[in-house]
Design a protein around this motif. Structure first.
Motif, short mmCIF file in Angstrom:
data_model
loop_
_atom_site.label_atom_id
_atom_site.label_comp_id
_atom_site.label_asym_id
_atom_site.label_seq_id
_atom_site.Cartn_x
_atom_site.Cartn_y
_atom_site.Cartn_z
N PHE A 1 0.80 -1.23 0.00
CA PHE A 1 0.00 0.00 0.00
C PHE A 1 0.83 1.28 0.00
O PHE A 1 0.27 2.37 0.13
CB PHE A 1 -0.95 0.00 1.21
N CYS A 2 2.14 1.18 -0.14
CA CYS A 2 2.98 2.38 -0.05
C CYS A 2 2.95 3.18 -1.35
O CYS A 2 2.67 2.68 -2.43
CB CYS A 2 4.41 2.02 0.29
N SER A 3 3.24 4.46 -1.20
CA SER A 3 3.34 5.35 -2.35
C SER A 3 4.53 6.27 -2.09
O SER A 3 4.41 7.25 -1.36
CB SER A 3 2.05 6.16 -2.52
N VAL A 4 5.67 5.93 -2.67
CA VAL A 4 6.88 6.72 -2.43
C VAL A 4 7.39 7.43 -3.68
O VAL A 4 8.26 8.28 -3.58
CB VAL A 4 8.01 5.86 -1.82
N ILE A 5 6.86 7.06 -4.83
CA ILE A 5 7.31 7.68 -6.07
C ILE A 5 6.51 8.97 -6.29
O ILE A 5 5.29 8.95 -6.31
CB ILE A 5 7.15 6.72 -7.26
N LYS A 6 7.23 10.05 -6.40
CA LYS A 6 6.60 11.36 -6.57
C LYS A 6 6.07 11.53 -7.99
O LYS A 6 6.68 11.05 -8.95
CB LYS A 6 7.60 12.48 -6.27
N PRO A 7 4.94 12.23 -8.14
CA PRO A 7 4.44 12.53 -9.48
C PRO A 7 5.47 13.38 -10.24
O PRO A 7 6.13 14.23 -9.66
CB PRO A 7 3.16 13.34 -9.24
N GLY A 8 5.62 13.09 -11.50
CA GLY A 8 6.57 13.83 -12.32
C GLY A 8 7.95 13.19 -12.37
O GLY A 8 8.84 13.72 -13.02
N THR A 9 8.14 12.06 -11.66
CA THR A 9 9.42 11.36 -11.70
C THR A 9 9.63 10.78 -13.08
O THR A 9 8.69 10.35 -13.74
CB THR A 9 9.45 10.23 -10.64
N HIS A 10 10.88 10.79 -13.55
CA HIS A 10 11.23 10.24 -14.86
C HIS A 10 10.69 8.82 -14.97
O HIS A 10 10.85 8.01 -14.05
CB HIS A 10 12.75 10.25 -15.02
N LYS A 11 10.02 8.49 -16.08
CA LYS A 11 9.34 7.20 -16.23
C LYS A 11 10.27 6.01 -16.12
O LYS A 11 9.93 5.00 -15.51
CB LYS A 11 8.60 7.15 -17.57
N VAL A 12 11.46 6.12 -16.70
CA VAL A 12 12.40 4.99 -16.66
C VAL A 12 12.88 4.77 -15.23
O VAL A 12 12.91 3.63 -14.74
CB VAL A 12 13.58 5.23 -17.62
N ALA A 13 13.25 5.85 -14.54
CA ALA A 13 13.71 5.73 -13.16
C ALA A 13 12.59 5.18 -12.29
O ALA A 13 12.83 4.30 -11.43
CB ALA A 13 14.17 7.08 -12.64
N ALA A 14 11.37 5.67 -12.48
CA ALA A 14 10.24 5.19 -11.69
C ALA A 14 9.98 3.71 -11.99
O ALA A 14 9.67 2.94 -11.08
CB ALA A 14 8.99 6.01 -11.99
N GLY A 15 10.13 3.31 -13.24
CA GLY A 15 9.93 1.91 -13.60
C GLY A 15 10.94 0.99 -12.95
O GLY A 15 10.58 -0.07 -12.43
N PHE A 16 12.21 1.40 -12.95
CA PHE A 16 13.23 0.59 -12.29
C PHE A 16 13.02 0.55 -10.78
O PHE A 16 13.20 -0.49 -10.14
CB PHE A 16 14.64 1.10 -12.61
N PHE A 17 12.61 1.67 -10.20
CA PHE A 17 12.35 1.70 -8.76
C PHE A 17 11.17 0.80 -8.41
O PHE A 17 11.23 0.06 -7.43
CB PHE A 17 12.11 3.14 -8.30
N ARG A 18 10.11 0.85 -9.21
CA ARG A 18 8.96 -0.03 -8.98
C ARG A 18 9.36 -1.50 -9.09
O ARG A 18 8.90 -2.34 -8.32
CB ARG A 18 7.85 0.26 -9.98
#
Length: 160
Positions: free
Chosen positions: A75-92
């Motif tokens: 249930f966590c949400s740590v990725i901020k809106p507007g984060t680079h899609k590739v970086a967010a994808g790797f983090f997810r």
């Protein structure tokens, strides 16, 4: 004289089975196949927690904390809106791998067939859901209860 291996093996195999589990004939180790109660068990690692009641309590606390952590990841949400899609994808992807690993650790702990470990895992998941998933402790935004919503999670729901 030739030793009678057939007699030894058959006596080992017949004594290996009992009502609660199977004893491996070469390792002299008991593997429970039904739930049992007691603090003398192995959880996750050979010899841990051993026969100490204190270490058993530590093991139960560890399993409880792992289960709560798994629910936090759900249930966590740590990725901020507007984060680079590739970086967010790797983090997810990394978060998903960690959540999967923790979930498997809880599952393997429960596979010790110890009743206390089972209750610690279920209790940890319940407390984790109450804290992070039920929205009981979240400030409401005024747009309904929001209970059961996965809107704010960075990860997809877990699959069973």
């Amino acid at each position: 004289m030739m030793p009678r291996h057939g007699t030894i093996v058959s006596s080992l195999l017949t004594s290996a089975w009992n009502t609660t589990g199977f004893m491996h004939p070469h390792r002299k180790m008991m593997m429970h196949m039904t739930f049992f109660w007691g603090h003398k068990t192995d959880v996750l690692f050979k010899g841990w927690p051993g026969s100490s009641s204190g270490m058993y309590a530590v093991a139960l606390t560890f399993v409880f904390a792992l289960a709560v952590l798994v629910e936090w990841f759900n249930f966590c949400s740590v990725i901020k809106p507007g984060t680079h899609k590739v970086a967010a994808g790797f983090f997810r992807t990394g978060m998903y791998a960690v959540r999967s690993g923790l979930s498997y650790m809880v599952m393997l702990a429960v596979m010790s067939f110890n009743g206390g470990v089972f209750l610690a895992a279920v209790g940890g998941h319940a407390v984790g859901f109450a804290l992070f998933g039920s929205r009981v402790f979240k400030k409401s935004s005024g747009s309904g209860s929001g209970s059961g919503s996965r809107k704010g999670s960075d990860l997809p729901p877990p699959k069973c």
